[in-house]
Design a protein around this motif. Structure first.
Motif, PDB file in Angstrom:
ATOM      1  N   ILE A  22       0.843  -1.196   0.000  1.00  0.00           N
ATOM      2  CA  ILE A  22       0.000   0.000   0.000  1.00  0.00           C
ATOM      3  C   ILE A  22       0.876   1.243   0.000  1.00  0.00           C
ATOM      4  CG2 ILE A  22      -1.822   1.249   1.203  1.00  0.00           C
ATOM      5  CD1 ILE A  22      -2.567  -1.441   2.548  1.00  0.00           C
ATOM      6  N   LEU A  23       0.601   2.139  -0.938  1.00  0.00           N
ATOM      7  CA  LEU A  23       1.296   3.423  -1.022  1.00  0.00           C
ATOM      8  C   LEU A  23       0.417   4.492  -0.382  1.00  0.00           C
ATOM      9  CD1 LEU A  23       3.493   5.363  -2.195  1.00  0.00           C
ATOM     10  CD2 LEU A  23       2.071   5.498  -4.257  1.00  0.00           C
ATOM     11  N   VAL A  24       0.974   5.195   0.608  1.00  0.00           N
ATOM     12  CA  VAL A  24       0.273   6.316   1.246  1.00  0.00           C
ATOM     13  C   VAL A  24       1.036   7.575   0.865  1.00  0.00           C
ATOM     14  CG1 VAL A  24      -0.716   7.174   3.396  1.00  0.00           C
ATOM     15  CG2 VAL A  24      -0.206   4.736   3.169  1.00  0.00           C
ATOM     16  N   TYR A  25       0.381   8.494   0.172  1.00  0.00           N
ATOM     17  CA  TYR A  25       1.100   9.643  -0.374  1.00  0.00           C
ATOM     18  C   TYR A  25       0.233  10.902  -0.283  1.00  0.00           C
ATOM     19  CZ  TYR A  25      -2.021   9.483  -4.391  1.00  0.00           C
ATOM     20  OH  TYR A  25      -3.138   9.519  -5.175  1.00  0.00           O
ATOM     21  N   GLY A  26       0.869  12.057  -0.459  1.00  0.00           N
ATOM     22  CA  GLY A  26       0.113  13.299  -0.523  1.00  0.00           C
ATOM     23  C   GLY A  26       0.809  14.456   0.147  1.00  0.00           C
ATOM     24  N   PRO A  27       0.246  15.656   0.017  1.00  0.00           N
ATOM     25  CA  PRO A  27       0.864  16.851   0.581  1.00  0.00           C
ATOM     26  C   PRO A  27       0.768  16.954   2.093  1.00  0.00           C
ATOM     27  CG  PRO A  27      -1.237  17.392  -0.440  1.00  0.00           C
ATOM     28  CD  PRO A  27      -0.944  15.961  -0.793  1.00  0.00           C
ATOM     29  N   ASP A  28      -0.208  16.272   2.703  1.00  0.00           N
ATOM     30  CA  ASP A  28      -0.351  16.307   4.163  1.00  0.00           C
ATOM     31  C   ASP A  28       0.471  15.170   4.766  1.00  0.00           C
ATOM     32  OD1 ASP A  28      -1.103  16.275   6.836  1.00  0.00           O
ATOM     33  OD2 ASP A  28      -3.201  16.727   6.426  1.00  0.00           O
ATOM     34  N   GLN A  29       1.724  15.475   5.111  1.00  0.00           N
ATOM     35  CA  GLN A  29       2.604  14.428   5.617  1.00  0.00           C
ATOM     36  C   GLN A  29       2.162  13.904   6.977  1.00  0.00           C
ATOM     37  OE1 GLN A  29       5.527  12.775   4.105  1.00  0.00           O
ATOM     38  NE2 GLN A  29       4.035  13.450   2.582  1.00  0.00           N
ATOM     39  N   GLY A  30       1.494  14.745   7.770  1.00  0.00           N
ATOM     40  CA  GLY A  30       0.951  14.259   9.041  1.00  0.00           C
ATOM     41  C   GLY A  30      -0.076  13.173   8.827  1.00  0.00           C
ATOM     42  N   ALA A  31      -0.941  13.366   7.825  1.00  0.00           N
ATOM     43  CA  ALA A  31      -1.951  12.356   7.496  1.00  0.00           C
ATOM     44  C   ALA A  31      -1.309  11.113   6.905  1.00  0.00           C
ATOM     45  CB  ALA A  31      -2.982  12.930   6.528  1.00  0.00           C
ATOM     46  N   VAL A  32      -0.242  11.295   6.121  1.00  0.00           N
ATOM     47  CA  VAL A  32       0.475  10.145   5.559  1.00  0.00           C
ATOM     48  C   VAL A  32       1.004   9.261   6.683  1.00  0.00           C
ATOM     49  CG1 VAL A  32       2.558   9.439   4.306  1.00  0.00           C
ATOM     50  CG2 VAL A  32       1.107  11.255   3.378  1.00  0.00           C
ATOM     51  N   VAL A  33       1.664   9.869   7.660  1.00  0.00           N
ATOM     52  CA  VAL A  33       2.222   9.107   8.782  1.00  0.00           C
ATOM     53  C   VAL A  33       1.109   8.447   9.594  1.00  0.00           C
ATOM     54  CG1 VAL A  33       3.483   9.291  10.963  1.00  0.00           C
ATOM     55  CG2 VAL A  33       4.305  10.514   8.940  1.00  0.00           C
ATOM     56  N   ILE A 140      -4.695  17.739   2.098  1.00  0.00           N
ATOM     57  CA  ILE A 140      -4.782  18.623   3.260  1.00  0.00           C
ATOM     58  C   ILE A 140      -6.241  18.803   3.660  1.00  0.00           C
ATOM     59  CG2 ILE A 140      -4.416  21.001   4.038  1.00  0.00           C
ATOM     60  CD1 ILE A 140      -1.877  21.025   2.324  1.00  0.00           C
ATOM     61  N   ASP A 141      -6.524  18.666   4.955  1.00  0.00           N
ATOM     62  CA  ASP A 141      -7.884  18.850   5.469  1.00  0.00           C
ATOM     63  C   ASP A 141      -8.308  20.300   5.280  1.00  0.00           C
ATOM     64  OD1 ASP A 141      -8.334  16.223   6.433  1.00  0.00           O
ATOM     65  OD2 ASP A 141      -7.146  16.657   8.214  1.00  0.00           O
ATOM     66  N   LEU A 173      -6.403  25.734  11.553  1.00  0.00           N
ATOM     67  CA  LEU A 173      -5.815  24.397  11.508  1.00  0.00           C
ATOM     68  C   LEU A 173      -5.972  23.830  10.104  1.00  0.00           C
ATOM     69  CD1 LEU A 173      -7.170  22.906  14.883  1.00  0.00           C
ATOM     70  CD2 LEU A 173      -4.880  23.797  14.420  1.00  0.00           C
ATOM     71  N   GLY A 174      -5.408  22.641   9.899  1.00  0.00           N
ATOM     72  CA  GLY A 174      -5.632  21.944   8.641  1.00  0.00           C
ATOM     73  C   GLY A 174      -4.428  21.801   7.740  1.00  0.00           C
ATOM     74  N   GLY A 175      -3.329  22.510   8.024  1.00  0.00           N
ATOM     75  CA  GLY A 175      -2.172  22.387   7.162  1.00  0.00           C
ATOM     76  C   GLY A 175      -1.495  21.034   7.243  1.00  0.00           C
ATOM     77  N   ASP A 176      -1.622  20.366   8.391  1.00  0.00           N
ATOM     78  CA  ASP A 176      -0.980  19.076   8.616  1.00  0.00           C
ATOM     79  C   ASP A 176      -1.790  18.327   9.650  1.00  0.00           C
ATOM     80  OD1 ASP A 176       0.978  17.322  10.349  1.00  0.00           O
ATOM     81  OD2 ASP A 176       2.022  17.614   8.444  1.00  0.00           O
ATOM     82  N   ALA A 210      -1.643  28.178  10.152  1.00  0.00           N
ATOM     83  CA  ALA A 210      -1.325  28.498   8.757  1.00  0.00           C
ATOM     84  C   ALA A 210      -0.234  29.558   8.686  1.00  0.00           C
ATOM     85  CB  ALA A 210      -2.584  28.981   8.039  1.00  0.00           C
ATOM     86  N   ALA A 211      -0.348  30.599   9.530  1.00  0.00           N
ATOM     87  CA  ALA A 211       0.660  31.661   9.525  1.00  0.00           C
ATOM     88  C   ALA A 211       2.002  31.127   9.985  1.00  0.00           C
ATOM     89  CB  ALA A 211       0.212  32.815  10.422  1.00  0.00           C
ATOM     90  N   THR A 212       1.982  30.245  10.996  1.00  0.00           N
ATOM     91  CA  THR A 212       3.223  29.660  11.486  1.00  0.00           C
ATOM     92  C   THR A 212       3.922  28.872  10.387  1.00  0.00           C
ATOM     93  OG1 THR A 212       2.338  29.495  13.722  1.00  0.00           O
ATOM     94  CG2 THR A 212       4.218  28.107  13.203  1.00  0.00           C
ATOM     95  N   SER A 213       3.165  28.114   9.599  1.00  0.00           N
ATOM     96  CA  SER A 213       3.741  27.328   8.522  1.00  0.00           C
ATOM     97  C   SER A 213       4.384  28.228   7.472  1.00  0.00           C
ATOM     98  CB  SER A 213       2.669  26.453   7.874  1.00  0.00           C
ATOM     99  OG  SER A 213       2.193  25.488   8.792  1.00  0.00           O
ATOM    100  N   LEU A 214       3.726  29.335   7.128  1.00  0.00           N
ATOM    101  CA  LEU A 214       4.272  30.264   6.142  1.00  0.00           C
ATOM    102  C   LEU A 214       5.543  30.918   6.658  1.00  0.00           C
ATOM    103  CD1 LEU A 214       1.016  31.946   4.774  1.00  0.00           C
ATOM    104  CD2 LEU A 214       2.522  30.370   3.565  1.00  0.00           C
TER     105      LEU A 214
END
Length: 232
Positions: A22-33, A140-141, A173-176, A210-214
């Motif tokens: 099974i491949l788990v992939y995507g931009p939300d690495q928190g969700a991938v893990v 991403i959520d 929230l929602g970036g990861d 979101a601001a923290t991530s930027l």
């Protein structure tokens, strides 16, 4: 096998027993893990069990083409099905998985984690086309999906949430997925068990993720920190 985004969580909790990799992939690495761990735990409860859980690197399976099949066929000391976990995979490893799908061995579950992959990426397409493979996207959520995630995480802890608080949390929230979970865990500790999360509670516990991530992206770029930029 291509898994629809709406079916990902259900599949991660109880994967199709016919699927071997099974491949788990995507931009939300928190969700991938998070989903990769759910898949692993569907086979082995304790992921620290070194007899039943093995981690391989992408480099190792490329340098030793037989390694993946050998590990998949290996028998665990003491019995039980094994899990093979591979993190940070990319298109360079696609041929190794194609070879495995053509000549599968053993009964181990192979869980592969990757970042964002384009629709035609070789790694992604080889899992989507394989009868014993599956590809799980982790986007991403946001929007209604993010609201549902927040309600579920707080609900699992016995909390309800005011509409104003839900709006605030959805905006910040929602970036990861892992960051979202950690922030909501602060609320769970802050609000009395069985209580209701107010806007004041949300503002007291959760900042602007979101601001923290930027900011992290900007600082890493300015300082030439490529590893930090990739993480941010």
């Amino acid at each position: 096998m291509k898994i629809n985004a709406r079916q990902v969580d259900a599949f991660a909790r109880a994967p199709d027993p016919s699927v071997r990799a099974i491949l788990v992939y995507g931009p939300d690495q928190g969700a991938v893990v998070e989903r990769a761990e759910m898949l692993c735990k569907s086979v082995v409860d304790d992921l620290r069990d070194t007899f039943r859980v093995v981690e391989l690197t992408p480099k190792s399976i490329v340098s030793d083409p037989a390694l993946l099949s050998d590990e998949a066929a290996a028998i665990a000391f003491g019995g039980g099905r094994r899990v093979i976990r591979i993190r940070g995979a990319g298109n360079n490893e696609a041929d190794n998985f194609i070879e495995f799908f053509d000549h599968p061995s053993g009964d181990a579950l192979i869980v592969v984690e990757a970042g964002e992959l384009q629709a035609r990426a070789r790694l992604r397409t080889c899992f989507e086309k394989a009868s014993i493979g599956a590809a799980l996207p982790c986007y991403i959520d946001e929007g209604v999906g993010l609201e549902g995630t927040i309600r579920q995480m707080l609900g699992d802890a016995g909390l309800t949430v005011d509409p104003a608080a839900l709006d605030y949390l959805s905006a910040n929230l929602g970036g990861d997925r892992q960051v979202t979970r950690r922030e909501l865990e602060k609320i769970v500790l802050y609000v009395e068990a069985g209580g209701r999360v107010s806007l004041a509670d949300a503002e007291a516990c959760v900042g602007d993720g979101a601001a923290t991530s930027l900011n992290d992206v900007s600082l890493a770029t300015a300082s030439g920190d490529y590893a930090g930029l990739d993480t941010a």
